[in-house]
Structures are given as structure tokens and as C-alpha cells.
Design an enzyme around this catalytic site. Structure first.
Site, short mmCIF file in Angstrom:
data_model
loop_
_atom_site.label_atom_id
_atom_site.label_comp_id
_atom_site.label_asym_id
_atom_site.label_seq_id
_atom_site.Cartn_x
_atom_site.Cartn_y
_atom_site.Cartn_z
CB CYS A 1 -29.32 -50.38 -8.77
SG CYS A 1 -29.65 -49.74 -6.96
CB ALA B 1 -29.66 -47.02 -3.81
CG LEU C 1 -29.80 -40.18 0.42
CD1 LEU C 1 -29.19 -41.24 1.50
CD2 LEU C 1 -29.05 -39.05 0.08
N GLY D 1 -32.43 -42.63 -6.00
CA GLY D 1 -33.73 -42.68 -6.94
C GLY D 1 -34.41 -41.60 -6.67
#
Length: 291
Positions: A231, A200, A214, A202
Site C-alpha cells: 500500500c 487492505a 477489501l 481498495g
């Protein structure tokens, strides 16, 4: 449990929690190029050769379980320091913090409660609302987290490029070390193998300085993800690196290295290559001094 927003602990009232929203445009249209750049006095970028690579101070705590609030505070302190150095034209390096977290849920700036499958007054783990982009996610043991604090003026002032570059680090690491073919999915952030999201992404960008970053599931227990819609994506699953390996670690890997050691080394190597940075390891004492 507690809900934390912007670094402050708030007791949760009986009224329904409404996430604060900050409206900052984070997408800048541009092509993905992985050229190394350096800064000039105008804040513009120029291409430089690899031998002139910008330094990156690396605080490598990947074997440690760091409380989320502590790591968040470190990031904000480094960002503040970097911004001060930029103002004095003394910013000559980037920063990378690598670690694992104690179990925690985090929300992005615009996260919605509907993606939480629990009452926030009785959350399974601590819950933090942060200033990063993206929806709800989980951090915990077995997940490698990378927090690059990078001056995009010295690379490429394009947030789309930066997001794709973070994904590229993971894609390269999985392929070069494990021959696992990971990919992107159009319209979504992160790194995927088939229908499963392994990493993921952000971030937050403040005056062209990045933070957050990450998280790659290596050997993560995925059970805590069942309490959220990871998410905000309903129709896809979360996965781990370990489930795709089946003995695919390449020849030459030291037998006494754990999977976390191997993927850590690969991520660090690919991060250095993608961003054309010269890694310089620092101690936790150096990081605490910044605060």
C-alpha cells in the site's frame, strides 16, 4: 510473468513501464452514518427500516482459490449488468463475491513502480494493474477477499462513508468473534491492530456502483509482501488475524470449524448488518451466466 492492465495482457518491453493514470475524484466529504437506504427515481436515498433490507446476492467461494483475472472479469460483468438495471429502474439488489486468490500482485490506478522491489519483467507472481485506488498489494491463500458490488444510490452517495463502512465490517468481525480490538489510522485506509495492517481496502466506483473491495489476512503467508511496499507505506507492517488470537475465539464456536470458516461467517454477518442487506446465496453457475 506478465503484466496485465485493464483486462488485457501486454508483453513487457525492455523500456521502463509507466503506470497509466486515470484521474477520477473518489472522495466525497461527509459523515459516517450506517443507516440503510433505498433508491428513488431521482437517484436520491431515503432511510428504510431493517425489515425492508435490500437484497444482496452472495457468490460465496471463500474456500476456493480463484485466479485474479477471472474474479476481475466477474466483477466488471456484474457492474455492467447493475448499471443496465439502474437505467431501466430495475436494480433491486447488490452483489457480494467472497473468495481467496491464487498468489498475485495487483497495482492501483496510480500505483508507482518504486513500491515494487522486483523487476516487472521477472515478477515472482503474475502482476495486474487495475482500476482500483491504492498502491501495490498481494493476494494469496489464507486471505479472505470481499468484492461488494453495491449501488451507493441505495445506501449513501458518499465514498468516504463507503470506505469507512468496509473498515467497520472488519473491525466488528474481529471484536465480536475474537475480542481483537482493531482500529483505523487517521489519513490511511484499512484496518490495523497496533502497527500492523490486517485488512487492505481498495475500491473503484463507476456511476455510483462499487467494485473491488477489501482483503483480510487471516492465515496468509506474509513472505510475498516482502517483495513490495504494501500500500506504499514504508513505516508500518502487515499482519494476520491468526497471530493476534492466542485462543481468543469465543465460547460456542464449533470445534470443527477452521479459523477461515469462523472469520468468514463473522465477516458475512457484519457485512449484512453494517450495510443492512439481506444475504441471498447464489451459485457459481449464476455468476458465470452473467458473463
Amino acid at each position: 510473468m506478465m503484466l496485465v492492465s485493464a483486462g488485457f495482457v501486454f508483453p513487457v518491453s525492455n523500456s521502463k513501464h509507466t503506470a497509466k493514470r486515470w484521474h477520477h475524484k473518489l472522495y466525497v466529504k461527509g459523515s459516517l452514518k450506517l443507516d440503510q437506504t433505498d433508491c428513488n427515481d431521482a437517484g436520491e436515498a431515503k432511510t428504510v427500516r431493517h425489515r425492508d433490507a435490500r437484497r444482496c446476492e452472495c457468490f460465496d467461494l471463500y474456500k476456493d482459490l480463484i485466479p485474479y483475472k477471472e474474479a476481475w472479469s466477474w466483477q466488471k460483468s456484474v457492474v455492467k449488468m447493475r448499471q443496465s438495471l439502474v437505467e431501466r429502474d430495475e436494480d433491486h439488489s447488490d452483489t457480494l463475491i467472497i473468495l481467496q486468490h491464487q498468489p498475485v500482485y495487483t497495482l492501483g490506478t496510480r500505483s508507482l513502480e518504486k513500491f515494487l522491489k522486483f523487476d516487472i519483467k521477472n515478477a515472482p507472481y503474475d502482476l495486474y494493474q487495475t482500476e482500483r485506488g491504492g498502491e501495490a498489494t498481494y493476494h494469496g491463500p489464507g486471505q479472505l477477499v470481499m468484492y461488494p458490488i453495491v449501488n451507493l444510490r441505495c445506501h449513501k452517495m458518499d465514498i468516504h462513508w463507503y470506505l469507512r463502512s468496509l473498515e467497520e465490517v472488519v473491525i466488528r468481525a474481529l471484536f465480536t468473534t475474537f475480542s481483537v480490538k482493531a482500529s483505523r489510522i487517521e489519513g490511511l485506509t484499512g484496518v490495523w491492530v497496533g502497527n500492523k495492517k490486517l485488512a487492505a481496502v481498495g475500491i473503484r466506483v463507476s456511476r455510483w456502483i462499487t467494485y473491488h473491495g477489501l482483503a483480510l489476512n487471516v492465515t496468509t503467508d506474509l513472505a510475498p509482501f516482502q517483495h513490495i511496499v504494501p500500500c506504499g507505506i514504508h513505516d508500518r507492517e502487515v499482519g494476520t488475524v491468526s497471530e493476534f488470537l492466542l485462543g481468543s475465539v469465543k465460547k460456542g464456536t464449533a470445534e470443527n470449524k477452521s479459523l477461515m470458516d469462523v472469520i468468514h461467517d463473522s465477516l458475512l454477518r457484519e457485512f449484512s448488518e453494517v450495510f443492512q442487506l439481506s444475504i441471498q446465496h447464489k451459485t457459481i453457475a449464476d455468476l458465470e451466466l452473467i458473463e
